[in-house]
Scaffold this motif. Structure first.
Motif, PDB file in Angstrom:
ATOM      1  N   PHE A  99       0.952  -1.102  -0.159  1.00  0.00           N
ATOM      2  CA  PHE A  99      -0.002  -0.016  -0.026  1.00  0.00           C
ATOM      3  C   PHE A  99       0.863   1.132  -0.026  1.00  0.00           C
ATOM      4  O   PHE A  99       0.620   2.348  -0.529  1.00  0.00           O
ATOM      5  CB  PHE A  99      -1.079   0.167   1.308  1.00  0.00           C
ATOM      6  N   GLU A 100       1.816   1.074   0.602  1.00  0.00           N
ATOM      7  CA  GLU A 100       2.700   2.424   1.013  1.00  0.00           C
ATOM      8  C   GLU A 100       3.586   2.543  -0.772  1.00  0.00           C
ATOM      9  O   GLU A 100       4.065   3.520  -0.631  1.00  0.00           O
ATOM     10  CB  GLU A 100       3.922   2.150   2.026  1.00  0.00           C
ATOM     11  N   ASP A 101       3.317   1.663  -1.539  1.00  0.00           N
ATOM     12  CA  ASP A 101       4.046   2.030  -2.798  1.00  0.00           C
ATOM     13  C   ASP A 101       3.059   3.177  -3.543  1.00  0.00           C
ATOM     14  O   ASP A 101       3.579   3.702  -4.554  1.00  0.00           O
ATOM     15  CB  ASP A 101       4.030   0.814  -3.978  1.00  0.00           C
ATOM     16  N   PHE A 102       1.810   3.259  -3.038  1.00  0.00           N
ATOM     17  CA  PHE A 102       0.910   4.171  -3.186  1.00  0.00           C
ATOM     18  C   PHE A 102       0.951   5.485  -2.488  1.00  0.00           C
ATOM     19  O   PHE A 102      -0.014   6.478  -2.646  1.00  0.00           O
ATOM     20  CB  PHE A 102      -0.282   3.734  -3.430  1.00  0.00           C
ATOM     21  N   GLY A 103       1.699   5.471  -1.551  1.00  0.00           N
ATOM     22  CA  GLY A 103       1.671   6.819  -0.518  1.00  0.00           C
ATOM     23  C   GLY A 103       2.299   7.628  -1.025  1.00  0.00           C
ATOM     24  O   GLY A 103       2.665   7.885  -2.054  1.00  0.00           O
ATOM     25  N   MET A 104       1.994   9.130  -0.199  1.00  0.00           N
ATOM     26  CA  MET A 104       2.568  10.200  -0.610  1.00  0.00           C
ATOM     27  C   MET A 104       3.952  10.436  -0.161  1.00  0.00           C
ATOM     28  O   MET A 104       4.238   9.809   1.128  1.00  0.00           O
ATOM     29  CB  MET A 104       1.611  11.408   0.084  1.00  0.00           C
ATOM     30  N   PRO A 105       4.822  11.088  -0.583  1.00  0.00           N
ATOM     31  CA  PRO A 105       6.077  11.226  -0.288  1.00  0.00           C
ATOM     32  C   PRO A 105       6.189  11.667   1.260  1.00  0.00           C
ATOM     33  O   PRO A 105       5.342  12.544   1.755  1.00  0.00           O
ATOM     34  CB  PRO A 105       6.637  12.220  -1.082  1.00  0.00           C
ATOM     35  N   GLN A 106       6.986  10.834   1.815  1.00  0.00           N
ATOM     36  CA  GLN A 106       7.296  11.124   3.456  1.00  0.00           C
ATOM     37  C   GLN A 106       8.642  11.643   3.502  1.00  0.00           C
ATOM     38  O   GLN A 106       9.535  10.881   3.375  1.00  0.00           O
ATOM     39  CB  GLN A 106       6.861   9.976   4.473  1.00  0.00           C
ATOM     40  N   GLY A 107       8.724  12.949   3.811  1.00  0.00           N
ATOM     41  CA  GLY A 107      10.208  13.642   3.958  1.00  0.00           C
ATOM     42  C   GLY A 107      10.872  13.298   2.568  1.00  0.00           C
ATOM     43  O   GLY A 107      10.365  13.711   1.604  1.00  0.00           O
ATOM     44  N   ASP A 108      12.055  12.777   2.846  1.00  0.00           N
ATOM     45  CA  ASP A 108      12.764  12.588   1.311  1.00  0.00           C
ATOM     46  C   ASP A 108      12.591  11.030   0.819  1.00  0.00           C
ATOM     47  O   ASP A 108      13.604  10.632   0.076  1.00  0.00           O
ATOM     48  CB  ASP A 108      14.281  12.909   1.607  1.00  0.00           C
ATOM     49  N   ARG A 109      11.416  10.363   1.624  1.00  0.00           N
ATOM     50  CA  ARG A 109      11.121   9.018   1.101  1.00  0.00           C
ATOM     51  C   ARG A 109      10.268   9.055  -0.025  1.00  0.00           C
ATOM     52  O   ARG A 109       8.880   8.902   0.734  1.00  0.00           O
ATOM     53  CB  ARG A 109      11.047   8.124   2.402  1.00  0.00           C
TER      54      ARG A 109
END
Ligand SMILES: Nc1ncnc2c1ncn2[C@@H]1O[C@H](COP(=O)(O)OP(=O)(O)OP(=O)(O)O)[C@@H](O)[C@H]1O
Length: 435
Positions: A99-109
């Motif tokens: 699911f996190e492949d669809f996530g929004m960018p978190q910091g520089d990740r």
């Protein structure tokens, strides 16, 4: 003495379960080529990382053909997801799509796939429920909702036919919750610019329903409600349950409601007698177990009235194909996912069949004396249903060397009571459960 093996011979139909049945599967998506209608299969060598996927209008195009492979996995080349002009490579060298492949960018990740669709609160909430990998029905529904052609006048409907236990509930909850989050955060951004009341949070701002999710029974409504509450944790989304045996709702200030048909009709349609819902802002209507919903004439009338009042996307999910579901689809503009074997028991469920004679007399005796035993059946004589059940439970517990739990489904409440009492009499703890 009767041996239960005689009645459960190896020749009986048995679908062997897979230990992988509960895991997500690696996925790939194929691109639809506008020019000749062909479908391209992505190369598994190509790199991940599409920031945005060009989309084409696909009115009337159906997605079909996810063939079930061995052990709940399938060959990615069998998938025809036809949303995007160029392939979205999600195969990731055979690793699961998260699911996190669809996530929004978190910091520089940034998310691995570059597809920035899911709010991190949703991903965290899924994570808390132990849900990380995506399942086919979920990926397909995501694509239908998130990758819709922005230039299309109306986003497409979605029909997801996918086997029991394949994760249909999250397939509609996650994208609907995300779209709702986008919508209320857009509204509050707009209002922040114009509002003098800086202390007013988006939770306190007036809402009208954004999505309605329908299920055909109160326990199903309850189940979906519990899951959506887990999903909206830490967000401002307001969820309501509109279901029988509950108070009528007193206002329409919510975003998503999980509804049973009868109670919903108290708030909308010709039978409305309580607070009337304003559906002018409705964007999604979801039908869970759509085949059952399609049998409900009252629902069909309500649905028709909803269509007159607002323009929304319909998402219908079912484990069985029934053509009446098509009454709820915009047949010129819908996507369809077929995954797994339809109208069939899922691979994770073992089936054993035993021929019984309900007119025969039980041969399990000894309740009064405490010497419980079973009298011999004549060759070819069909077993009494209670004896079959009793033997199966004992045999399974002996084999597994532990006490298993069994669910026994019967048509009538009095039969459930009778079987439960009788099992208790013969030393097997049992309760009857019904509404
Ligand atoms: N991606 C996932 N990863 C792990 N578990 C999941 C995932 N998606 C759903 N589940 C879990 O799988 C179980 C079955 O899911 P769900 O009830 O949504 O299936 P379903 O297709 O709606 O079944 P039914 O046809 O019986 O309604 C649930 O316990 C759910 O929490």
């Amino acid at each position: 003495m009767y041996s239960s093996d005689e009645y459960f011979s190896p020749s009986e139909s048995e679908v062997v379960s897979s230990s992988e049945a509960d895991e997500g599967v690696p996925l790939a998506a194929a691109g639809y080529d506008k020019s000749d209608g062909s479908c391209t299969t992505p190369s598994t060598e190509s790199a991940l990382g599409f920031v945005s996927a060009p989309v084409v209008p696909l009115a009337g195009l159906q997605i079909t053909g996810v063939e079930e492979g061995n052990e709940y996995k399938y060959d990615s080349s069998n998938i025809l997801f036809a949303y995007c002009e160029s392939a979205i490579e999600l195969y990731n060298d055979g690793k699961d799509v998260l699911f996190e492949d669809f996530g929004m960018p978190q910091g520089d990740r940034p998310p691995a796939s570059g597809l920035c669709y899911l709010d991190n609160r949703i991903i965290n909430n899924l994570y808390r429920c132990g849900i990380r990998t995506m399942r086919p029905a979920q990926l397909a529904a995501f694509q239908a909702i998130f990758f819709n052609n922005p230039e299309a006048i109306q986003p497409s409907d979605f029909l997801g036919i996918s086997s029991t236990g394949s994760g249909k509930t999250h397939a509609f909850l996650v994208p609907v919750v995300q779209q709702c989050l986008n919508s209320i955060e857009d509204i509050s951004d707009d209002e922040d610019e114009t509002s003098d009341d800086e202390n007013c949070t988006s939770k306190e701002k007036k809402r009208t329903p954004f999505a309605l999710i329908f299920a055909h029974s109160n326990p199903l409504v309850d189940g979906i409600y519990q899951r959506i509450l887990e999903l909206v944790k830490d967000t401002d989304i307001i969820v309501k349950k509109i279901v029988g045996q509950q108070d009528f709702i007193t206002d329409t200030n919510f975003d998503i409601a999980i509804c049973s048909v009868g109670r919903f009709s108290n708030h909308f349609g010709p039978n409305a007698c309580k607070v009337e819902l304003d559906l002018s802002g409705l964007k999604y209507v979801v039908l869970d177990e759509a085949d059952k919903m399609a049998e409900n004439n009252e629902f069909y009338q309500l649905y028709t009235k909803m269509k007159e009042e607002s323009t929304f996307v319909t998402m219908a999910f079912s484990a069985t194909i029934d053509m009446s579901i098509m009454d709820f689809m915009d047949t010129d503009n819908y996507y369809q996912l077929l995954y797994g074997e339809q109208n069939a028991v899922p691979l994770s469920v073992k089936q054993r069949f035993c021929e019984v004679n309900s007119r025969s007399v039980t041969k399990i005796v000894g309740f009064a004396t405490g010497n419980v035993r079973q009298l011999k059946y004549e060759p070819g004589e069909k077993i009494h249903p209670f004896d079959a059940l009793y033997n199966y439970i004992n045999k399974t517990n002996d084999m597994k060397k532990s006490k298993k739990r069994f669910l026994v489904f019967v048509k009538r409440q009095c039969v459930a009571d009778f079987i439960a009492q009788k099992l208790c009499c013969y030393g097997i703890d049992a309760v009857s459960v019904y509404r």
